[in-house]
Structures are given as structure tokens and as C-alpha cells.
Design an enzyme around this catalytic site. Structure first.
Site, PDB file in Angstrom:
ATOM      1  N   SER A 309     -33.795 -50.330   0.794  1.00  4.61           N
ATOM      2  CA  SER A 309     -33.753 -51.513   1.811  1.00  4.61           C
ATOM      3  C   SER A 309     -32.605 -51.375   2.881  1.00  4.61           C
ATOM      4  O   SER A 309     -32.770 -50.584   3.722  1.00  4.61           O
ATOM      5  CB  SER A 309     -33.633 -52.923   1.092  1.00  4.61           C
ATOM      6  OG  SER A 309     -33.731 -54.007   1.733  1.00  4.61           O
ATOM      7  N   ASP A 320     -31.792 -40.388  12.271  1.00  6.76           N
ATOM      8  CA  ASP A 320     -32.878 -40.414  13.265  1.00  6.76           C
ATOM      9  C   ASP A 320     -32.001 -40.534  14.666  1.00  6.76           C
ATOM     10  O   ASP A 320     -32.428 -39.511  15.802  1.00  6.76           O
ATOM     11  CB  ASP A 320     -33.711 -41.779  13.519  1.00  6.76           C
ATOM     12  CG  ASP A 320     -34.812 -41.494  12.377  1.00  6.76           C
ATOM     13  OD1 ASP A 320     -34.923 -40.328  11.657  1.00  6.76           O
ATOM     14  OD2 ASP A 320     -35.798 -42.211  12.501  1.00  6.76           O
ATOM     15  N   LYS A 334     -38.178 -48.714   0.214  1.00  4.89           N
ATOM     16  CA  LYS A 334     -38.526 -50.156   0.270  1.00  4.89           C
ATOM     17  C   LYS A 334     -38.395 -50.347   1.737  1.00  4.89           C
ATOM     18  O   LYS A 334     -37.424 -50.761   2.394  1.00  4.89           O
ATOM     19  CB  LYS A 334     -37.651 -50.994  -0.409  1.00  4.89           C
ATOM     20  CG  LYS A 334     -37.760 -52.513  -0.248  1.00  4.89           C
ATOM     21  CD  LYS A 334     -36.868 -53.332  -1.082  1.00  4.89           C
ATOM     22  CE  LYS A 334     -37.123 -54.928  -1.144  1.00  4.89           C
ATOM     23  NZ  LYS A 334     -36.756 -55.465   0.359  1.00  4.89           N
TER      24      LYS A 334
END
Length: 411
Positions: A309, A320, A334
Site C-alpha cells: 500500500s 521511478d 496492493k
């Protein structure tokens, strides 16, 4: 005579018309109102407009036909209704569970200030650490002390959650705990008064194992209401102590507050996208970092299958945006966002309201995030984290030391 009969017929027709077309209002019972409120919240907020390809209105009608004699039957009906969505994260939280979740995410509760764990070697309840300035610390309880009984109840008969619930309690009340000291084996009973506590979501220290290259270690335990403040404070302190690189440990961190994950990402990132969200209409939104990072020094993020999460939002943003590398194992996967709603009786309902994508538009739900460097390791105890037995941690130390040598050779 005909005129009188005609008028009488008209009067009777009007009376009958009113009688036929004026519906009697149906009074819902308290149990039905709670069921209907649960249905309505899902109807308005749930991320999937098809409701798992079902007629959500018809489901409402079907469940209203069920006899609801008491609250437990109502809760059972709500659980059955939500189960039709086939979404484990959209769930009912009875009052006690809802209250406990609010306490956990707020970062505050009342008790004596003990973080506890089960030692896997002997299955004994142990003190991980007393919270600073808590009743437990002031009484002299130390890490690794064994808790033998709580209010006379043998802790061998309790689960970890049951033991934690018995230690917690209202401010001003007392709890008796029998403790076996880890250093000399002596047994002592403490009668401690519960007080208001502030839970630190962060543990931190400076690792000086690498010559002339101190590394700041930050372990984030949960994304609670005070997590951002605690991490920022620890990060600034480690900067003052001369940290040249950082390890951010998100292993076994199941998540918490979405906003906390976003705010913590902003501590590390220059202006950039942190996460994209997609709602039930397919509308794409984003959360961004628009300020200056607290540090630009090298960063390793440790993750494993227990990182979920908000942990994945943070890890995905750092990966990224090329702010840090990920070391460890693939994360849980999740990629859904829940909101909490309160029901009239003090219960709550968690509803999946959106899904998220990483800055490079990766949907990680049920897929997880793959680390830049995969390092698997067998489970270790809490007390072995950050030691020689922690292979993932040692790999992170080696990586940062190599990065330091590389940077020095290119100066």
C-alpha cells in the site's frame, strides 16, 4: 335523483383514488438503516461502477428482505453484501476494530509505553523497547525483558494482539505486569499507571561500520499521522551527525495513511510526480512534489513481500524518479486506495475508492514492485534487523560503500 347519485359517484371516485395512490411510508428499523447506509456508501464511492458486474440496486432489495433481529445479524448481512464485490479491502469494521484503527493511524493511544513482540526462539512475550519518557521506561523496564504475566494472566496463553489489548487502557488506570529481566533473570512485578502516549513511527541510527562513510538508517514502521514529522526530524538529525548515505527500511510495513506516504516522498524528491490515482470514472489525478528535498545523498530502499500500500507508493515514487534504488524482494502488490466511513452505530466501513499507478504508470495491484536488486532472505527476528544476519541490510551497506568509492574516483 340522478344528479345526486352522479355527484356521490364522483365523490366516491375521488376518495378511492386518494386511497389507492397515496402510499403508506415504510419505517425502516435501526438495523435496516445501518444496512442501507452501508449500501449507500458503497453505491456512491466504490471504484468499480459495475460493482463486480452485478446489479447493486437489486442486491439492496434482496438484503432488505433478510430478517435483521439484532446488530450481529446486521453485521453478518453487511459482510455478505460486501463479499459480493470480491474485494477484500472493502470491509466492515465493527466499533472496536474501527476505533483501534483510528488510534493506530493517529499515532496516539493510552497505555504504559511498551512495544512488544513474540520471540520466535522461545515463543515468549518480550519487550522490544519502551517508548521514551513512558511509564514503562521511567519504571526501568528494558529491551528484551520477558513479560511473564499481565494482571495475573500467563502471557503464554495470549496472542500478541490479546497481550497488547490488555496492556492498553484508559488514562489513569493501572496494569500489573510481571517481568523477567534479561540481564540477571530476576523476576519483578510492576504496577504501572497508564498515560497518554505518542507513538513514533520511526527508528533511526547512524551506522559507522564503513570507514569515513557514516550511513543513516531509518526504519519506517507505519504510515501514521505523525510519521512524516518523525521521519523529517530523524533525517535532519542524521544530517547533523554527518550521514553520507541513507537506508530507508520499508520491510514488513503494511501501509497506513495515503497522505503520509505522499508527504514522506516529498522529503526525498525534487519537483516530480509521486503517484497517479484513477477513480471510478477513469479520471486521472496526481500527487506531486513541488518543493526542495531535505537531502540529495545516495539512498537505498529496503522492501519485501510485507511492504504494501503506502509503502509501495513511496517505493514506486523513489524508484521511478531515480531517487534511490530498491533492494530486497518483490512487494505485496496492493494498488488500491481505501477511504474510511463511519456508520451511525460507531462501526466503520473501508471502501476501495480508487486505484493508483506509479509515476511511470505501472499498475502494481496483485503484481507488486520488483526491486532493482533482488536479495532474498529467510525470516529474521526483530532483534536481528540491521545486524550481520540481515543480508538485505548488509547488501544495502555494500552498495552505498561502492557508490561512495565510485563517486570519489570520478571527482
Amino acid at each position: 335523483m340522478k344528479k345526486i347519485c352522479l355527484n356521490l359517484a364522483i365523490i366516491l371516485l375521488i376518495f378511492c383514488s386518494n386511497f389507492i395512490y397515496t402510499p403508506k411510508a415504510y419505517a425502516y428499523s435501526e438495523e435496516e438503516k445501518i444496512l442501507l447506509q452501508s449500501w449507500r456508501l458503497v453505491n456512491e464511492a466504490y471504484v468499480d461502477e459495475s460493482f463486480n458486474h452485478q446489479n447493486w440496486w437489486q442486491i439492496r432489495q434482496n438484503f432488505l428482505k433478510k430478517p435483521l433481529h439484532n446488530r450481529e445479524e446486521t453485521y453478518t448481512a453487511i459482510r455478505e453484501m460486501l463479499a459480493l464485490l470480491d474485494d477484500p479491502y472493502t470491509r466492515l469494521l465493527p466499533p472496536e476494530n474501527y476505533h483501534n484503527l483510528q488510534i493506530t493511524t493517529s499515532g496516539e493511544l493510552s497505555g504504559i509505553g511498551l512495544q512488544i513482540s513474540i520471540n520466535p526462539e522461545n515463543n515468549q512475550l518480550e519487550v522490544v523497547t519502551p517508548l521514551p519518557s513512558s511509564p514503562a521506561e521511567l519504571a526501568g523496564i528494558q529491551p528484551r525483558d520477558q513479560i511473564i504475566t499481565i494482571d495475573g494472566i500467563n502471557t503464554q496463553t495470549l496472542t500478541l494482539d490479546e497481550a497488547a489489548n490488555k496492556i492498553r487502557g484508559e488514562i489513569g488506570t493501572t496494569v500489573a505486569i510481571e517481568v523477567k529481566r534479561q540481564n540477571d533473570g530476576k523476576i519483578k512485578t510492576y504496577e504501572l499507571k497508564r498515560d497518554r502516549l505518542s507513538l513514533s513511527a520511526i527508528s533511526s541510527r547512524l551506522d559507522n561500520s564503513q570507514s569515513n562513510y557514516p550511513i543513516g538508517y531509518l526504519r519506517l514502521n507505519q504510515f501514521s499521522g505523525n510519521a512524516t514529522k518523525d521521519l523529517a526530524h530523524a533525517l535532519v538529525q542524521l544530517e547533523r551527525e554527518g550521514a553520507q548515505g541513507y537506508i530507508l527500511d520499508l520491510r514488513n510495513n503494511p501501509g497506513g495513511l495515503l497522505q503520509a506516504g505522499i508527504e514522506i516522498a516529498r522529503l526525498w524528491l525534487q519537483p516530480s510526480t509521486i503517484v497517479y490515482t484513477v477513480n471510478r470514472q477513469g479520471v486521472l489525478g496526481s500527487y506531486d512534489s513541488d518543493g526542495e528535498a531535505l537531502t540529495d545523498k545516495p539512498l537505498v530502499v529496503l522492501v519485501n513481500q510485507g511492504s504494501a500500500s503506502a509503502s509501495e507508493i513511496l517505493a514506486g515514487a523513489l524508484q521511478d524518479n531515480h531517487r534511490g534504488i530498491l533492494i530486497g524482494e518483490k512487494t505485496f502488490g496492493k494498488g488500491l486506495i481505501q477511504s474510511l466511513f463511519e456508520l451511525p452505530d460507531g462501526a466503520g466501513i473501508a471502501i476501495t475508492v480508487a486505484k493508483y499507478e506509479t509515476p511511470s504508470h505501472k499498475d502494481i495491484n496483485k503484481l507488486g514492485i520488483t526491486p532493482d536488486q533482488i536479495v532474498t532472505q529467510d525470516p529474521i527476528s526483530y532483534f536481528e534487523i540491521g545486524t550481520e544476519k540481515d543480508i538485505q541490510y548488509q547488501t544495502a551497506i555494500s552498495y552505498l560503500a561502492t557508490a561512495k568509492n565510485y563517486n570519489n574516483s570520478n571527482m
